[in-house]
Write an enzyme that holds these catalytic residues in place. Structure first.
Site, PDB file in Angstrom:
ATOM      1  N   ASP A 335       0.795  -1.222   0.000  1.00 48.36           N
ATOM      2  CA  ASP A 335       0.000   0.000   0.000  1.00 48.36           C
ATOM      3  C   ASP A 335       0.832   1.278   0.000  1.00 48.36           C
ATOM      4  O   ASP A 335       0.436   2.276  -0.615  1.00 48.36           O
ATOM      5  CB  ASP A 335      -0.946  -0.002   1.198  1.00 48.36           C
ATOM      6  CG  ASP A 335      -2.127  -0.940   1.003  1.00 48.36           C
ATOM      7  OD1 ASP A 335      -2.430  -1.258  -0.163  1.00 48.36           O
ATOM      8  OD2 ASP A 335      -2.734  -1.365   1.999  1.00 48.36           O
ATOM      9  N   TYR A 423      -9.629  -0.739   2.739  1.00 49.45           N
ATOM     10  CA  TYR A 423      -9.145  -0.754   4.121  1.00 49.45           C
ATOM     11  C   TYR A 423      -8.822   0.650   4.617  1.00 49.45           C
ATOM     12  O   TYR A 423      -8.334   1.495   3.871  1.00 49.45           O
ATOM     13  CB  TYR A 423      -7.891  -1.624   4.242  1.00 49.45           C
ATOM     14  CG  TYR A 423      -8.132  -2.927   4.968  1.00 49.45           C
ATOM     15  CD1 TYR A 423      -8.281  -2.952   6.351  1.00 49.45           C
ATOM     16  CD2 TYR A 423      -8.216  -4.134   4.284  1.00 49.45           C
ATOM     17  CE1 TYR A 423      -8.503  -4.139   7.026  1.00 49.45           C
ATOM     18  CE2 TYR A 423      -8.444  -5.333   4.946  1.00 49.45           C
ATOM     19  CZ  TYR A 423      -8.585  -5.330   6.322  1.00 49.45           C
ATOM     20  OH  TYR A 423      -8.815  -6.505   6.999  1.00 49.45           O
TER      21      TYR A 423
END
Length: 687
Positions: A335, A423
């Site tokens: 990420d 998320y």
């Protein structure tokens, strides 16, 4: 009707986002307004005039930056030499300001260094390692439109009976899985149905996957494994104003921590924080989200400001999903290196993300065209008091003496939250008056789920899906991991002379008759000589403490000043070392590493993370086995947890958190918070 180009649409979207986020932040919220037109500290992030100047310099270096054929993927301060920063004092002239830029031009990766004073590009490295820079929002928006150009894709959607008005294709994933994907930027996408819900993540269109050439914006491959029922929208809503369910729970009254005299911390020149006995520099960062630098603590006995940590930040966030099937095997996200935690940050919500009296700091990053983009309310600072105790003792064995001593525990928290697709992550750096730094990572948001034909576990029989459990009708919560690697450049009373000490707790057996005990623990200390000595796999049954010490700074008793890492959430990656995701995420092969300081070694997965092959990772650097005894060294710790989803994670997950601590060990001569004042009723407001 006026037709808008893609670039015009992108600018319009960014403008609307700017307007929305600006209006969303309260006018009463204390925050840094970015009125500063110049930096005040060597580590201050690039100012808006500096970002604009970089864009001008780049346009002169390469006309492509002006025409749009060359795209900026990341821009940040190229930090000055560490020793020069350490020697700098307020009032001194700032070191020369430079910017580092990651860019793409004609399919090639560029790492450029720009000198802002001279106006020159002093370095332009082309494809320095295998891989590509961080994705831009322009990339993601452009790719999301590609599927609709395909006749084959459109037929597949029609065959599934899904209306195009409810279609959304915005969850890209890549990785690296062999030479057939090399030589071009490749992205893989899956689509969802947003019909009757904003929580489209819970309505995947399973069995249909696309591979896209990002630069040509062409579909390379379509995989259609046949229709799978799309989960219903029922029960997917999570917004407070749209929930119609009756909640059988007694109401909890609103609460807040009141500070009649205001917060105890100060923020000088935008980024320099002073609180109690702590001082540190904080700044937003496009890749790491938030960086803490030059953390010093004042010795309560002597008044000396002593260095603890030169630089700390989240270096990479690795999320491998555990489904090897077609369309899922490549869902192993990096990420920080692929998307960036900074651009993924959304404005923190006052009173809910951060309490009353919080102070907010905005971030500024460069758009693909080099235009400054505001990230409002990106970081907040606040004092926390949750009824915890700093220390206490009551004595009953002294007749006639009433001793009840207790001190409230108040801490300072620096917080940043980001929404990386489905998320959400909340990062806290918490500073305590006893010298402890606690780092916490909390996860919430939506699971990455898989569609299935089954609505009940009884329907599965012996066909249970290996990828995860059923968490709602037609919805499988895919098992996955979270690994967050932290770069911790600890400078215990100086930068050039620290050592890593493994403190082993060894069981000692006693010979018969020597004691009524049969065994005890004995402490043995081992100083790591080289980097491989400091590659640590955690084990409950082979316990260690992990100290970073300055052997040249001794206490009055002769103990070296130090800090210890107190691990928290530990999880080991169970993937094979030659599995492509694990090759890229090799920093999870150990939980702890210590490397020789090298200013180029900051990103645990490598500088160019997108489609990388694992050739520029923490594992590679550490295997060089450089000397680390009495040197300038960097501690790396990977916080990790396995996640086996459950029904409570649907439709949005309750927050789960894990943390670790950096704790003084013989750093102070005695308890540093012995003399802090207790709270008294007369000092508190009557509400």
């Amino acid at each position: 009707m006026v037709e808008l180009s893609f670039s015009q649409l992108l600018v319009l979207l960014l403008s609307l986002l700017f307007l929305f986020t600006t209006l969303a932040s309260s006018s009463k919220t204390p925050r840094f307004k970015y009125s500063l037109e110049k930096p005040h500290h060597p580590l201050d992030p690039l100012t808006t005039p500096e970002i604009k100047r970089v864009q001008t310099i780049l346009s002169g270096h390469d006309p492509g930056f002006g025409s749009g054929s060359t795209i900026i993927h990341a821009m940040a301060l190229d930090e000055p030499d560490k020793q020069r920063v350490i020697r700098w004092k307020k009032g001194d002239r700032l070191p020369p300001r430079r910017a580092e830029i990651l860019a793409m031009s004609n399919g090639e990766s560029h790492v450029l260094t720009v000198d802002l004073k001279s106006g020159r590009v002093v370095s332009d490295l082309v494809n320095p390692t295998f891989g590509y820079p961080i994705l831009t929002m322009k990339d993601i928006i452009a790719v999301s439109q590609v599927p609709y150009k395909s006749v084959e894709f459109n037929r597949s959607i029609e065959a599934r009976g899904i209306p195009f008005s409810g279609l959304i294709c915005i969850t890209p994933f890549a990785g690296w899985y062999g030479p057939d994907e090399e030589g071009r930027r490749v992205i893989k996408i899956q689509c969802f149905s947003k019909q009757d819900t904003v929580n489209f993540y819970m309505r995947p269109i399973e069995g249909l996957y696309l591979t896209v050439d990002m630069d040509k914006l062409e579909i390379i491959k379509i995989v259609d494994n046949g229709p799978v029922p799309v989960p219903k929208s029922t029960g997917t809503e999570y917004r407070y104003g749209f929930l119609n369910e009756t909640v059988y729970m007694d109401r909890v009254n609103p609460m807040s921590m009141e500070q009649p005299d205001g917060p105890s911390f100060q923020v000088e020149d935008g980024y320099l924080v002073k609180w109690a006995n702590w001082k540190f520099h904080i700044k937003p960062d496009q890749r790491a989200g938030m960086i803490i630098s030059q953390a010093t603590v004042r010795d309560s006995k002597t008044g000396e400001a002593r260095s603890v940590m030169y630089k700390g930040f989240a270096s990479e966030l690795f999320v491998p999903n555990m489904d090897p099937g077609e369309g899922w095997y490549s869902k192993a996200y990096m990420d920080a290196g692929e998307f960036g935690l900074g651009p993924s940050s959304m404005p923190l919500v006052p009173l809910n993300d951060c309490p009353r009296n919080a102070y907010y700091i905005d971030g500024f990053f460069a758009s693909p065209e080099g235009i400054p983009i505001l990230q409002p309310n990106m970081i907040c600072l606040f004092e926390r008091y949750a009824g915890d105790t700093s220390w206490r003792h009551s004595e009953i064995l002294l007749p006639g003496v009433d001793i009840r001593e207790s001190r409230a525990k108040v801490t300072l928290v620096a917080r940043m939250a980001c929404s990386v697709g489905n998320y959400d992550y909340i990062f806290d750096w918490e500073f305590q008056m006893d010298g402890v730094i606690r780092v916490t990572v909390a996860a919430s948001g939506m699971l990455m789920v898989k569609g299935t034909a089954y609505e009940n576990v009884e329907d599965l029989g012996e066909k249970e899906d290996d990828s995860g459990p059923l968490i709602s009708e037609n919805v499988i919560g895919v098992v996955h991991d979270h690994f967050i690697s932290f770069h911790l450049d600890m400078d215990i009373d100086g930068s050039a002379n620290n050592s890593f000490v493994k403190v082993h707790l060894e069981k000692q057996r006693l010979p018969p008759g020597e004691s009524r005990r049969k065994s005890y623990l004995k402490v043995k200390k081992y100083v790591a000589k080289t980097e491989k000595d400091a590659q640590i796999k955690m084990s409950l049954y082979d316990p260690y403490e992990f100290h970073l010490v300055n052997p040249n700074r001794l206490s009055r008793l002769g103990n070296p000043a130090g800090y210890k890492l107190v691990p928290g959430g530990n999880a080991a990656s169970l993937l094979d070392h030659d599995d492509p995701p694990q090759m890229r995420g090799a920093f999870t092969n150990n939980q702890i590493w210590v490397t020789r300081y090298n200013r180029s070694e900051q990103w645990a997965g490598g500088l160019l993370m997108y489609q990388s092959r694992g050739e520029d990772t923490l594992q590679v650097w550490s295997d060089r086995d450089r000397s680390i005894e009495n040197k300038d060294i960097v501690l790396w710790y990977t916080l990790g947890f396995h996640h086996v989803p459950c029904q409570e994670d649907f439709p949005v997950m309750p927050t789960i958190a894990s943390s670790f601590e950096l704790k003084p060990v013989n750093f102070f001569e005695s308890n540093p918070v012995l003399g802090i004042s207790p709270f008294f009723e007369k000092d508190l407001p009557v509400c």
